[in-house]
Design a protein around this motif. Structure first.
Motif, short mmCIF file in Angstrom:
data_model
loop_
_atom_site.label_atom_id
_atom_site.label_comp_id
_atom_site.label_asym_id
_atom_site.label_seq_id
_atom_site.Cartn_x
_atom_site.Cartn_y
_atom_site.Cartn_z
N ASN A 41 35.05 17.31 66.92
CA ASN A 41 36.45 17.71 66.73
C ASN A 41 36.77 17.66 65.24
O ASN A 41 37.03 16.58 64.69
CB ASN A 41 37.36 16.79 67.53
CG ASN A 41 38.80 17.27 67.56
OD1 ASN A 41 39.27 17.93 66.63
ND2 ASN A 41 39.51 16.95 68.62
N ALA A 44 40.21 16.19 64.22
CA ALA A 44 40.26 14.73 64.33
C ALA A 44 39.55 14.07 63.15
O ALA A 44 40.02 13.06 62.61
CB ALA A 44 39.65 14.28 65.65
N LEU A 231 48.48 7.55 68.61
CA LEU A 231 49.46 8.64 68.65
C LEU A 231 50.85 8.16 68.26
O LEU A 231 51.65 8.92 67.71
CB LEU A 231 49.50 9.25 70.05
CG LEU A 231 48.27 10.08 70.45
CD1 LEU A 231 48.33 10.43 71.93
CD2 LEU A 231 48.18 11.35 69.61
N ASN A 290 48.38 11.92 64.26
CA ASN A 290 48.41 12.76 65.45
C ASN A 290 47.06 13.42 65.72
O ASN A 290 46.59 13.47 66.86
CB ASN A 290 49.49 13.84 65.32
CG ASN A 290 50.87 13.31 65.67
OD1 ASN A 290 51.03 12.45 66.53
ND2 ASN A 290 51.89 13.81 64.98
N ASP A 294 44.71 12.66 68.99
CA ASP A 294 44.24 13.70 69.89
C ASP A 294 42.71 13.66 70.03
O ASP A 294 42.16 13.85 71.12
CB ASP A 294 44.67 15.08 69.38
CG ASP A 294 46.16 15.33 69.60
OD1 ASP A 294 46.74 14.68 70.49
OD2 ASP A 294 46.73 16.16 68.87
N ARG A 297 41.75 10.70 72.17
CA ARG A 297 42.06 10.94 73.58
C ARG A 297 40.97 11.75 74.25
O ARG A 297 40.62 11.50 75.41
CB ARG A 297 43.41 11.66 73.69
CG ARG A 297 43.82 11.97 75.12
CD ARG A 297 45.25 12.43 75.18
NE ARG A 297 45.49 13.55 74.28
CZ ARG A 297 46.71 14.00 73.98
NH1 ARG A 297 47.78 13.42 74.49
NH2 ARG A 297 46.84 15.03 73.16
N GLU A 298 40.41 12.72 73.53
CA GLU A 298 39.37 13.55 74.12
C GLU A 298 38.10 12.77 74.43
O GLU A 298 37.41 13.06 75.41
CB GLU A 298 39.04 14.72 73.20
CG GLU A 298 40.14 15.76 73.10
CD GLU A 298 39.73 16.94 72.25
OE1 GLU A 298 38.56 16.96 71.82
OE2 GLU A 298 40.56 17.83 72.03
N SER A 304 40.79 13.34 80.41
CA SER A 304 41.04 14.49 79.55
C SER A 304 40.00 15.55 79.79
O SER A 304 38.85 15.27 80.16
CB SER A 304 41.03 14.09 78.07
OG SER A 304 39.76 13.63 77.69
#
Length: 306
Positions: A41, A44, A231, A290, A294, A297-298, A304
């Motif tokens: 990502n 990220a 977050l 943020n 994210d 979270r993945e 997710s």
């Protein structure tokens, strides 16, 4: 195949084995898999790099700041960005770049303390409520609902008004308003886990509620809570900046980003850099948290979509 490549392949195969030989081996394998997924990502990773840059700037602020952040010099007031003052100067001649660099320390101070205070409180209330249920669950969740019923900034303003302006009181106020979401997440995870087979087995072996909560339930809740805390960092930064903007956070001449935007609003039409530079700092750091949240979270949240 070179010797270095062979060693890397050996380490990779050791990390990815289906039969770990020790808890350390299993933890190392999980960390490798999470890191590999996270690095895919790019946004990220960008957020993580911005946060690491912020931490580095905060640690080495005395070396990086070209000027004293609080020393006034009226002969240099309201100077445009230049080779000497990269971000210009404010209404009393202070270098804005130096104030933003030193202000990164205040930002990390607020974010760190709020996370240290609010997250454990939310985890404790949520796990106790979810594990015991009944009247304990009802009382704790109704208290949580009361805090959730008010907008976070409004509630923080009320607490700071009662405690008095200042950075420490702002941290306490933000922490008081930040724990309810963590309690809700911990409660939901605990309700899912409390009747599972392995918890029943641990209970039959004689483990008490305290041991079950601290040793078995809390570790399983941590991945979801880490994502939520990350977050929430952007919201914490915005709340702290809002309190500083209203004069209830860090007090002058502290180089707090929200207070800097407040002092520059009177000059926004003719001297745009006074409010733009600290505003951009708030924006970039909030965006970085943020993006990082994210990405976490993945890779940490099993629900997710991959």
């Amino acid at each position: 195949m070179t010797g270095k490549t062979l060693r890397l392949d050996t380490v990779r195969s050791w990390l990815l084995t289906d039969t770990p030989t020790s808890p350390f081996h299993a933890a190392a394998g999980r960390t490798y898999l999470i890191s590999r997924e996270f690095l895919k990502n790019h946004l990220a990773v960008l957020g993580l790099l911005i946060i690491l840059t912020l931490i580095t700037v905060a640690l080495f602020a005395p070396l990086l700041a070209p000027f004293d952040p609080v020393q006034t010099n009226l002969t240099n007031r309201l100077m445009e960005p230049s080779a000497v003052h990269w971000m210009g100067t404010d209404e009393v001649g202070r270098d804005i770049l130096s104030r933003i660099i030193w202000g990164s320390r205040l930002t990390l101070y607020i974010v760190g303390l709020v996370a240290i205070i609010a997250a454990p409180v939310g985890i404790l209330i949520g796990t106790v409520s979810g594990y015991f249920g009944g009247i304990i669950d009802t009382v704790l969740m109704r208290i949580t609902d009361i805090f959730l019923a008010f907008p976070k900034l409004i509630l923080a303003l009320a607490f700071v008004a009662a405690l008095g302006p200042g950075i420490e009181n702002a941290v306490i106020a933000i922490a008081i308003t930040s724990w309810p979401p963590y309690a809700r997440i911990a409660r939901g995870e605990t309700i899912t886990l409390r009747n599972s087979d392995f918890i029943k087995a641990v209970r039959l072996q004689g483990a008490g509620p305290v041991r079950i909560i601290t040793k078995h339930i809390v570790p399983l809740c941590m991945s979801s809570l880490i994502v939520r805390v990350t977050l929430d960092m952007a919201g914490i930064i915005m709340t702290a900046a809002g309190l500083g903007f209203l004069g209830l956070g860090a007090q002058p001449p502290s180089p707090e980003w929200g207070a800097m935007t407040a002092s520059g609003r009177a000059y926004i039409l003719d001297h745009w850099w006074l409010i733009t530079m600290p505003g951009m700092a708030i924006f970039l750091v909030s965006l970085a948290f943020n993006l990082l949240g994210d990405g976490l979270r993945e890779v940490l949240d099993p629900r997710s979509e991959k």
